[in-house]
Write an enzyme that holds these catalytic residues in place. Structure first.
Site, PDB file in Angstrom:
ATOM      1  N   TYR A 102     -48.108  70.817  80.873  1.00  0.00           N
ATOM      2  CA  TYR A 102     -47.673  71.213  82.223  1.00  0.00           C
ATOM      3  C   TYR A 102     -48.435  70.422  83.284  1.00  0.00           C
ATOM      4  O   TYR A 102     -47.834  69.869  84.216  1.00  0.00           O
ATOM      5  CB  TYR A 102     -47.887  72.714  82.396  1.00  0.00           C
ATOM      6  CG  TYR A 102     -47.378  73.269  83.697  1.00  0.00           C
ATOM      7  CD1 TYR A 102     -46.020  73.434  83.940  1.00  0.00           C
ATOM      8  CD2 TYR A 102     -48.268  73.652  84.715  1.00  0.00           C
ATOM      9  CE1 TYR A 102     -45.556  73.960  85.141  1.00  0.00           C
ATOM     10  CE2 TYR A 102     -47.810  74.185  85.916  1.00  0.00           C
ATOM     11  CZ  TYR A 102     -46.457  74.337  86.125  1.00  0.00           C
ATOM     12  OH  TYR A 102     -46.000  74.864  87.319  1.00  0.00           O
TER      13      TYR A 102
ATOM     14  N   SER B 257     -47.497  71.660  91.904  1.00  0.00           N
ATOM     15  CA  SER B 257     -48.323  72.845  91.662  1.00  0.00           C
ATOM     16  C   SER B 257     -49.745  72.521  92.113  1.00  0.00           C
ATOM     17  O   SER B 257     -50.092  71.339  92.289  1.00  0.00           O
ATOM     18  CB  SER B 257     -48.315  73.145  90.159  1.00  0.00           C
ATOM     19  OG  SER B 257     -49.275  74.116  89.834  1.00  0.00           O
TER      20      SER B 257
HETATM   21  P1  NAP Z   1     -38.935  80.720  87.270  1.00  0.00           P
HETATM   22  O1  NAP Z   1     -38.889  82.038  87.950  1.00  0.00           O
HETATM   23  O2  NAP Z   1     -39.050  80.699  85.794  1.00  0.00           O
HETATM   24  O3  NAP Z   1     -37.684  79.847  87.736  1.00  0.00           O
HETATM   25  C1  NAP Z   1     -37.471  78.577  87.163  1.00  0.00           C
HETATM   26  C2  NAP Z   1     -36.106  78.056  87.585  1.00  0.00           C
HETATM   27  O4  NAP Z   1     -35.932  76.764  86.997  1.00  0.00           O
HETATM   28  C3  NAP Z   1     -34.981  78.951  87.090  1.00  0.00           C
HETATM   29  O5  NAP Z   1     -34.039  79.061  88.122  1.00  0.00           O
HETATM   30  C4  NAP Z   1     -34.395  78.191  85.913  1.00  0.00           C
HETATM   31  O6  NAP Z   1     -32.993  78.434  85.859  1.00  0.00           O
HETATM   32  C5  NAP Z   1     -34.669  76.740  86.354  1.00  0.00           C
HETATM   33  N1  NAP Z   1     -34.668  75.811  85.234  1.00  0.00           N
HETATM   34  C6  NAP Z   1     -35.515  75.742  84.197  1.00  0.00           C
HETATM   35  N2  NAP Z   1     -35.134  74.767  83.349  1.00  0.00           N
HETATM   36  C7  NAP Z   1     -34.003  74.218  83.876  1.00  0.00           C
HETATM   37  C8  NAP Z   1     -33.128  73.182  83.481  1.00  0.00           C
HETATM   38  N3  NAP Z   1     -33.328  72.498  82.331  1.00  0.00           N
HETATM   39  N4  NAP Z   1     -32.081  72.891  84.258  1.00  0.00           N
HETATM   40  C9  NAP Z   1     -31.867  73.564  85.403  1.00  0.00           C
HETATM   41  N5  NAP Z   1     -32.652  74.561  85.841  1.00  0.00           N
HETATM   42  C10 NAP Z   1     -33.709  74.878  85.082  1.00  0.00           C
HETATM   43  O7  NAP Z   1     -40.173  79.846  87.782  1.00  0.00           O
HETATM   44  P2  NAP Z   1     -40.734  79.514  89.247  1.00  0.00           P
HETATM   45  O8  NAP Z   1     -42.125  79.961  89.246  1.00  0.00           O
HETATM   46  O9  NAP Z   1     -39.815  79.947  90.302  1.00  0.00           O
HETATM   47  O10 NAP Z   1     -40.746  77.930  89.135  1.00  0.00           O
HETATM   48  C11 NAP Z   1     -40.173  77.072  90.108  1.00  0.00           C
HETATM   49  C12 NAP Z   1     -41.064  75.842  90.261  1.00  0.00           C
HETATM   50  O11 NAP Z   1     -42.321  76.246  90.808  1.00  0.00           O
HETATM   51  C13 NAP Z   1     -41.376  75.146  88.940  1.00  0.00           C
HETATM   52  O12 NAP Z   1     -41.296  73.746  89.126  1.00  0.00           O
HETATM   53  C14 NAP Z   1     -42.804  75.556  88.655  1.00  0.00           C
HETATM   54  O13 NAP Z   1     -43.486  74.618  87.863  1.00  0.00           O
HETATM   55  C15 NAP Z   1     -43.356  75.643  90.064  1.00  0.00           C
HETATM   56  N6  NAP Z   1     -44.582  76.449  90.183  1.00  0.00           N
HETATM   57  C16 NAP Z   1     -44.556  77.795  89.929  1.00  0.00           C
HETATM   58  C17 NAP Z   1     -45.739  78.525  90.028  1.00  0.00           C
HETATM   59  C18 NAP Z   1     -45.789  80.002  89.778  1.00  0.00           C
HETATM   60  O14 NAP Z   1     -46.889  80.573  89.652  1.00  0.00           O
HETATM   61  N7  NAP Z   1     -44.663  80.694  89.698  1.00  0.00           N
HETATM   62  C19 NAP Z   1     -46.931  77.873  90.389  1.00  0.00           C
HETATM   63  C20 NAP Z   1     -46.911  76.522  90.640  1.00  0.00           C
HETATM   64  C21 NAP Z   1     -45.728  75.823  90.533  1.00  0.00           C
HETATM   65  P3  NAP Z   1     -32.106  78.563  84.537  1.00  0.00           P
HETATM   66  O15 NAP Z   1     -32.974  79.112  83.449  1.00  0.00           O
HETATM   67  O16 NAP Z   1     -31.006  79.482  84.965  1.00  0.00           O
HETATM   68  O17 NAP Z   1     -31.637  77.176  84.273  1.00  0.00           O
END
Ligand code: NAP
Length: 267
Positions: free
Chosen positions: A154, A141
């Protein structure tokens, strides 16, 4: 034919947000996909959307906090496709609060997914990546570089991933495995609708202004382009790039701005 035609790509956290968008975009480019997440129903729907007819997409109910889930999925997928060319360790969530409101167990719960889940993903796929001289992408991130009040669990987890990427890009070079550190800014996904227990509330409003957010599709396109170019790191969004630049070259200025504007992550 794109560079990703018939490449085998494993994505954790593929049931939503950035992971699902990556799956769609890699699918459009002809890649074979191994999609992992806990919500298998969503993965199956996504697989049908990407490829309704053939067996180009495998889906697995997989919790990255469980080593056996990853091993079962990876062993089956390797037998089925014969190789893995790319691992995208993307699964993650966010738990917020001031240190004094939280317990060590809260930090442990978050780290079990965000840090140790990434490590488990790497251990499970490393042999295959060495064989294919493949690529490992780790989703950190902008908060891999900057930590705000109310966000220590986080940010700690993402700082740790930055260190992991830095070490592994050196360690794995001799095996022909390249490592890329992905640093998204704000992306419109479900991440900010998930509470500190890990429960998703689809009616809760994202506190981030839509003007500051990139779509998950745009994020996926930029990530795939960076992987294709062989970049070692991708910092996303203009303000993300600015924040990282300020943090690296004028850390006093960014600390001053944070204190003047009392910038804090709300729990
Ligand atoms: P999201 O829409 O909440 O998706 C998160 C994904 O992670 C879901 O598919 C969830 O699937 C999976 N997940 C969570 N816990 C898990 C576990 N214990 N085992 C397997 N899968 C798991 O969030 P996102 O924003 O796409 O996040 C993806 C990555 O991007 C993360 O690492 C996040 O920190 C990073 N990120 C996001 C942002 C942002 O603004 N969105 C910014 C910086 C970084 P299930 O619940 O089906 O398991």
């Amino acid at each position: 034919m794109s560079d990703f035609q018939d490449r085998v790509v494993l994505i954790t956290g593929a049931s939503a947000g950035i992971g699902a968008a990556l799956a769609r975009e890699f699918g459009r480019k002809g890649a074979k996909l191994i999609l992992l997440a806990r919500r298998i129903d969503r993965l199956k729907e996504l697989a049908t959307e990407i490829d309704p007819t053939s067996d180009r997409v495998l889906t697995f109910a997989c919790d990255v906090t469980k080593e056996e889930d990853l091993e079962t999925a990876v062993n089956f997928a390797r037998q089925h496709f014969g190789k893995i060319d790319m691992t995208i360790a993307n699964a993650g969530w966010s738990l917020k609060g001031d240190l004094q409101e939280l317990k060590v167990s809260d930090y442990e719960r978050l780290w079990n997914t965000n840090v140790f889940g990434v490590l488990r993903t790497i251990y499970a796929t490393l042999d295959a990546l060495k064989q294919s001289r493949g690529k490992l992408a780790i989703v950190g991130s902008v908060k891999s570089y900057i930590a705000l009040a109310g966000d220590s669990p986080y940010s700690m987890s993402k700082f740790a991933l930055r260190a992991l990427c830095e070490s592994l890009s050196q360690e794995l070079a001799a095996d022909g495995v390249s490592v890329i550190h992905i640093c998204p800014g704000y992306v419109a996904t479900e991440i900010r609708q998930i509470d500190n227990r890990g429960i998703w509330d689809e009616d809760s409003l994202d506190p981030i202004s839509p003007r500051l957010m990139m779509s998950a599709d745009e994020a996926a396109k930029q990530i795939i382009q960076a992987i294709d170019r062989g970049q070692k790191e991708l910092v996303m969004s203009n303000y993300g790039k600015l924040v990282v630049w300020l943090k690296c070259y004028t850390p006093w200025l960014i600390s001053w701005l944070i204190s003047i504007f009392k910038i804090k992550v709300k729990s």
